[in-house]
Each structure stands twice: as structure tokens, then as C-alpha cells.
Scaffold this motif. Structure first.
Motif, PDB file in Angstrom:
ATOM      1  N   LEU A   1     -20.507 -12.316-144.705  1.00 36.44           N
ATOM      2  CA  LEU A   1     -20.893 -13.769-144.223  1.00 36.44           C
ATOM      3  C   LEU A   1     -20.261 -14.252-143.081  1.00 36.44           C
ATOM      4  CD1 LEU A   1     -20.615 -14.718-148.036  1.00 36.44           C
ATOM      5  CD2 LEU A   1     -22.664 -13.984-146.785  1.00 36.44           C
ATOM      6  N   LEU A   2     -18.997 -13.630-142.785  1.00 40.29           N
ATOM      7  CA  LEU A   2     -18.201 -14.193-141.614  1.00 40.29           C
ATOM      8  C   LEU A   2     -18.177 -12.889-140.870  1.00 40.29           C
ATOM      9  CD1 LEU A   2     -15.639 -16.409-143.381  1.00 40.29           C
ATOM     10  CD2 LEU A   2     -17.871 -17.018-142.166  1.00 40.29           C
ATOM     11  N   PRO A   3     -18.778 -12.840-140.106  1.00 45.57           N
ATOM     12  CA  PRO A   3     -18.685 -11.398-139.258  1.00 45.57           C
ATOM     13  C   PRO A   3     -17.650 -11.724-137.995  1.00 45.57           C
ATOM     14  CG  PRO A   3     -20.857 -12.336-138.621  1.00 45.57           C
ATOM     15  CD  PRO A   3     -20.386 -12.986-139.844  1.00 45.57           C
ATOM     16  N   ASP A   4     -17.464 -12.926-137.506  1.00 44.31           N
ATOM     17  CA  ASP A   4     -16.601 -12.981-136.620  1.00 44.31           C
ATOM     18  C   ASP A   4     -15.348 -13.634-137.429  1.00 44.31           C
ATOM     19  OD1 ASP A   4     -14.784 -14.086-134.497  1.00 44.31           O
ATOM     20  OD2 ASP A   4     -16.052 -15.796-134.050  1.00 44.31           O
ATOM     21  N   GLY A   5     -14.336 -12.454-137.573  1.00 48.30           N
ATOM     22  CA  GLY A   5     -13.113 -12.970-138.531  1.00 48.30           C
ATOM     23  C   GLY A   5     -12.251 -11.764-138.723  1.00 48.30           C
ATOM     24  N   GLU A   6     -11.440 -11.742-139.617  1.00 45.26           N
ATOM     25  CA  GLU A   6     -10.378 -10.916-140.055  1.00 45.26           C
ATOM     26  C   GLU A   6     -10.272 -10.862-141.609  1.00 45.26           C
ATOM     27  OE1 GLU A   6      -8.890  -8.479-138.303  1.00 45.26           O
ATOM     28  OE2 GLU A   6      -9.800  -9.355-136.296  1.00 45.26           O
ATOM     29  N   THR A   7     -10.105  -9.614-142.156  1.00 43.04           N
ATOM     30  CA  THR A   7     -10.067  -9.576-143.703  1.00 43.04           C
ATOM     31  C   THR A   7      -8.557  -9.154-144.086  1.00 43.04           C
ATOM     32  OG1 THR A   7     -12.342  -8.794-144.147  1.00 43.04           O
ATOM     33  CG2 THR A   7     -10.838  -8.294-145.792  1.00 43.04           C
ATOM     34  N   TYR A   8      -8.173  -9.966-145.041  1.00 44.35           N
ATOM     35  CA  TYR A   8      -6.772  -9.763-145.517  1.00 44.35           C
ATOM     36  C   TYR A   8      -6.857  -9.499-147.089  1.00 44.35           C
ATOM     37  CZ  TYR A   8      -5.823 -12.121-140.965  1.00 44.35           C
ATOM     38  OH  TYR A   8      -5.640 -12.428-139.723  1.00 44.35           O
ATOM     39  N   THR A   9      -5.918  -8.248-147.282  1.00 49.19           N
ATOM     40  CA  THR A   9      -5.859  -8.184-148.706  1.00 49.19           C
ATOM     41  C   THR A   9      -4.291  -8.117-149.178  1.00 49.19           C
ATOM     42  OG1 THR A   9      -7.756  -6.844-148.839  1.00 49.19           O
ATOM     43  CG2 THR A   9      -6.488  -6.544-150.593  1.00 49.19           C
ATOM     44  N   PHE A  10      -3.892  -8.857-150.231  1.00 51.10           N
ATOM     45  CA  PHE A  10      -2.563  -8.785-150.789  1.00 51.10           C
ATOM     46  C   PHE A  10      -2.698  -8.331-152.190  1.00 51.10           C
ATOM     47  CE2 PHE A  10      -2.766 -11.967-147.337  1.00 51.10           C
ATOM     48  CZ  PHE A  10      -1.613 -11.589-146.491  1.00 51.10           C
ATOM     49  N   TRP A  11      -1.763  -7.561-152.666  1.00 51.16           N
ATOM     50  CA  TRP A  11      -1.576  -7.237-153.928  1.00 51.16           C
ATOM     51  C   TRP A  11      -0.156  -7.758-154.639  1.00 51.16           C
ATOM     52  CZ3 TRP A  11      -2.583  -3.402-150.015  1.00 51.16           C
ATOM     53  CH2 TRP A  11      -3.736  -3.088-149.922  1.00 51.16           C
ATOM     54  N   GLY A  12      -0.333  -8.163-155.842  1.00 48.97           N
ATOM     55  CA  GLY A  12       0.959  -8.551-156.612  1.00 48.97           C
ATOM     56  C   GLY A  12       1.086  -9.842-156.780  1.00 48.97           C
ATOM     57  N   HIS A  52      -0.310  -8.071-162.873  1.00 47.98           N
ATOM     58  CA  HIS A  52      -0.670  -7.737-161.587  1.00 47.98           C
ATOM     59  C   HIS A  52      -1.642  -8.709-161.053  1.00 47.98           C
ATOM     60  CE1 HIS A  52      -0.400  -5.304-158.043  1.00 47.98           C
ATOM     61  NE2 HIS A  52      -0.049  -4.217-158.721  1.00 47.98           N
ATOM     62  N   GLY A  53      -2.243  -8.727-159.947  1.00 47.98           N
ATOM     63  CA  GLY A  53      -3.196  -9.650-159.278  1.00 47.98           C
ATOM     64  C   GLY A  53      -3.148  -9.514-157.941  1.00 47.98           C
ATOM     65  N   GLY A  54      -3.510 -10.562-157.295  1.00 48.20           N
ATOM     66  CA  GLY A  54      -3.657 -10.432-155.677  1.00 48.20           C
ATOM     67  C   GLY A  54      -4.591 -11.363-155.160  1.00 48.20           C
ATOM     68  N   PHE A  55      -4.900 -11.074-154.049  1.00 46.66           N
ATOM     69  CA  PHE A  55      -6.065 -11.971-153.169  1.00 46.66           C
ATOM     70  C   PHE A  55      -6.590 -11.335-152.097  1.00 46.66           C
ATOM     71  CE2 PHE A  55      -1.850 -14.013-154.214  1.00 46.66           C
ATOM     72  CZ  PHE A  55      -2.278 -15.362-154.743  1.00 46.66           C
ATOM     73  N   VAL A  56      -7.820 -11.420-151.911  1.00 45.54           N
ATOM     74  CA  VAL A  56      -8.776 -11.191-150.551  1.00 45.54           C
ATOM     75  C   VAL A  56      -9.222 -12.354-149.804  1.00 45.54           C
ATOM     76  CG1 VAL A  56     -10.909  -9.963-149.994  1.00 45.54           C
ATOM     77  CG2 VAL A  56      -9.650  -9.045-151.826  1.00 45.54           C
ATOM     78  N   PHE A  57      -8.930 -12.341-148.617  1.00 44.36           N
ATOM     79  CA  PHE A  57      -9.177 -13.416-147.672  1.00 44.36           C
ATOM     80  C   PHE A  57     -10.334 -12.944-146.650  1.00 44.36           C
ATOM     81  CE2 PHE A  57      -4.930 -14.606-149.332  1.00 44.36           C
ATOM     82  CZ  PHE A  57      -5.310 -15.839-149.524  1.00 44.36           C
ATOM     83  N   ARG A  58     -11.240 -13.759-146.416  1.00 43.52           N
ATOM     84  CA  ARG A  58     -11.951 -13.462-145.137  1.00 43.52           C
ATOM     85  C   ARG A  58     -11.641 -14.816-144.312  1.00 43.52           C
ATOM     86  NH1 ARG A  58     -13.373  -9.607-141.433  1.00 43.52           N
ATOM     87  NH2 ARG A  58     -15.073 -10.277-140.316  1.00 43.52           N
ATOM     88  N   SER A  59     -11.052 -14.705-143.193  1.00 45.44           N
ATOM     89  CA  SER A  59     -10.923 -15.824-142.242  1.00 45.44           C
ATOM     90  C   SER A  59     -11.764 -15.672-141.180  1.00 45.44           C
ATOM     91  CB  SER A  59      -9.507 -15.955-141.956  1.00 45.44           C
ATOM     92  OG  SER A  59      -9.166 -17.305-140.869  1.00 45.44           O
ATOM     93  N   GLY A  60     -12.529 -16.618-140.895  1.00 44.43           N
ATOM     94  CA  GLY A  60     -13.575 -16.241-139.561  1.00 44.43           C
ATOM     95  C   GLY A  60     -13.955 -17.825-139.221  1.00 44.43           C
TER      96      GLY A  60
END
Length: 327
Positions: free
Chosen positions: A139-150, A250-258
Motif C-alpha cells: 500500500l505504501l511502496p515509498d516507505g519503511e517497515t518497522y516491527t517491534f516485539w514485546g 506478549h504483543g508488539g507493533f508493525v508499522f509502515r511509514s511512507g
């Protein structure tokens, strides 16, 4: 609703117990057997579920529609996955990310040869987080993906430290950087190294006579698990482990910033907050077992991942219900 889907559980630890709980929440599922390397007579199973020794699996191929593999990724699933995919439709939660292509290939060959469907690496990461990474990048080809756990207890990493010689018991917590999350959520698109995003904290009970420094070194240098992180190893007694480290949040986050244009930045965020890591993972496995059964009936065989499964196949609802109620 079609015929009841008959599930078997291979391995009866935290994940196996979670699968049993998940089956009880799904009226179209039936648990037909729990298979264990322990003495089946020693298991106390609710709901009257039958227990068998793992060696009996090969004689029960006609009784099980999908076998849910509940072993650990360190040593159980690499052996069990290929062997059992030759006999059953399977679902597993293999979570050593760097070795997923290797595991896929190992499972694909026997599953394809046997006309079985074997879905690997289901759960929340890999699994639901993986899907959200794909959606974000598409959806956001111009961007960065970030994953955080916990912050939370990692089953796979805890299993890995328990395999270290000299370790009697232990757990591992993954702790994300709140500062890094804030930057990503604000759309700053920071450049983050592995060590910038998380730290790992281990609590270990040593076997009698074990060398604590040898154990510490084996843990912090373990490839694919701890070598790229700042890792702290705390040695505690069994009573402390039992009183302070038995819950599994547990848990966490997935971000796509673009950016969709030079003027407009967009941030996609998907998050999970879990009181029980194994129970949620098990719920994902059971939903994907439903999809595996349907895919096999449709002639889709061989190894699969969550990327190959249409969302509607996970739901007990019909396509007509889904279009009317959820689309």
C-alpha cells in the motif's frame, strides 16, 4: 457449515494446551487426539480428549483432517515438519525467521509427493505480523517497515535457552525501545539497527554443577536468537521462576511509514496486546487449520505460508455471510 474438521495435536506443552482451548471455541472443529512423547496415561486432558503416544500417529492417518504441530522451532519442528507432512495435512508455528525458506523446502517435498497441504510458520510473528508487513509495503511502496516485539515472554527464545547445556529451566523477555516506537509513530522514519529496537532479558535456573559463565556465553552468542541483541542473563532459583515468571504475556507493533505524494505522509500501525502468547498463537494455528483443510480439499497441496491463504478461508462463515456482514 460443512462437516466437522477433525484436528490432532502433536505435542502437549503450552501450545498444545492452547490449541485444545481454541478448538473448544470453534464449533466446526473436533479434537480427535493428543499425541505426546510422554506417557499418554499421565496426561490429564479436559473434555475427554483421547491421548496417544507420538509413535502411534502413523496408524491414525485416516482419523485426522489436520494435524497441528506444537513442538519447538529449535529442534522439534525441523524434524517433525517434513516427516509428518508426508502423512497428514499440517500446520506449524516454526518461528526461526532466518531458516523459514529452508524449512519451507524441507516440508514442501514430502507434502507435495503425498498430496498433503502443510502450512508453516503460522502464529503472530511469523504469521499475522508478516501479513501486515506485506500489506504495508504493497500500500505504501515509498516507505519503511518497522516491527517491534514485546514487552513479553517469547516462547521460541525461551525454548532455545532451555536447550542450552546446563540450563534446568528459563524464560526470555523481549523489550522494545519506547523511544524508537515514538519516532516511528511520529512518521520520522528513523534508521534503526537491530540493537536500537529491542533488548533481550533472560531468567535462567541452572542445573546442579553447571558453569554459569559457560551458560551465559552460550546464550548471548546463539546465532539467530541472541547474537545481534544486547542480552542480559539473570540466574535465579526454581522457586523464583515459578512465582514470578509463569504468565506468558506478549504483543508488539508493525508499522509502515511512507509517503503517497511529496505532500502527504501516512503511517499504518497494527498492534497486539496478549495476555497469553501461546493461547493466541494456538488460536491462529486453529484458524489456519481450517484453511488448510479447505485448501487440501480444493487440490492445493505442498507447503504453504500465510501469504498463500485468502482471508475468507480462515473464517467459519460462508463467502455469502462474509460479503454481507464484514465487507
Amino acid at each position: 457449515m460443512g462437516a466437522t474438521i477433525r484436528l490432532g495435536i502433536a505435542g502437549y506443552g503450552n501450545l498444545g494446551r492452547g490449541v485444545q482451548a481454541a478448538v473448544a471455541k470453534n464449533p466446526d472443529m473436533e479434537l480427535v487426539g493428543v499425541y505426546t512423547r510422554r506417557d499418554p496415561a499421565a496426561l490429564s486432558l479436559p473434555d475427554g480428549a483421547p491421548a496417544f503416544h507420538m509413535d502411534q500417529l502413523s496408524g491414525h492417518t485416516e482419523d485426522i483432517d489436520v494435524l497441528v504441530l506444537c513442538g519447538g522451532s529449535k529442534s522439534d519442528l525441523p524434524a517433525q515438519g517434513p516427516a509428518l507432512a508426508a502423512l497428514f495435512n499440517t500446520v506449524d508455528s516454526f518461528d526461526t525467521h532466518a531458516k523459514i525458506p529452508e524449512h519451507f523446502a524441507a516440508v514442501d517435498a514430502p507434502a507435495t509427493a503425498a498430496g498433503k497441504t502443510a502450512l508453516i510458520s503460522a502464529g503472530w510473528d511469523p504469521g499475522m505480523f508478516s501479513i501486515n508487513r506485506v500489506y504495508g509495503e504493497a500500500l505504501l511502496p515509498d516507505g519503511e517497515t518497522y516491527t517491534f516485539w514485546g514487552r513479553g515472554l517469547s516462547q521460541g527464545h525461551s525454548d532455545a535457552i532451555r536447550r542450552v547445556p546446563g540450563v534446568a529451566a528459563g524464560v526470555q523477555y523481549t523489550i522494545p525501545s519506547t523511544e524508537a516506537i515514538a519516532k516511528v509513530r511520529a512518521g520520522e522514519r528513523p534508521v534503526l539497527e537491530t540493537r536500537d529496537k529491542h533488548v533481550r532479558e533472560c531468567f535462567v535456573v541452572l542445573e546442579d554443577g553447571a558453569d554459569s559463565e559457560a551458560v551465559r556465553t552460550a546464550i548471548v552468542t546463539m546465532e539467530h536468537y541472541f547474537d545481534e541483541y544486547d542480552t542480559t542473563v539473570n540466574f535465579i532459583d526454581a522457586a523464583t521462576l515459578a512465582s514470578e515468571h509463569t504468565s506468558m504475556p506478549h504483543g508488539g507493533f508493525v508499522f509502515r511509514s511512507g509517503n503517497t505524494s511529496d505532500e502527504h505522509a501516512q503511517v499504518i500501525e497494527y498492534s497486539l496486546s496478549l495476555q497469553s502468547n501461546p493461547e493466541f498463537t494456538s488460536s491462529v494455528l486453529v484458524a489456519y487449520a481450517r484453511a488448510v483443510h479447505r485448501m487440501n480439499q480444493a487440490g492445493q497441496t505442498g507447503a504453504k505460508t500465510v501469504f498463500d491463504v485468502a482471508p475468507g478461508l480462515l473464517s467459519p462463515k460462508s463467502p455469502e455471510q462474509l460479503r454481507a456482514e464484514l465487507l
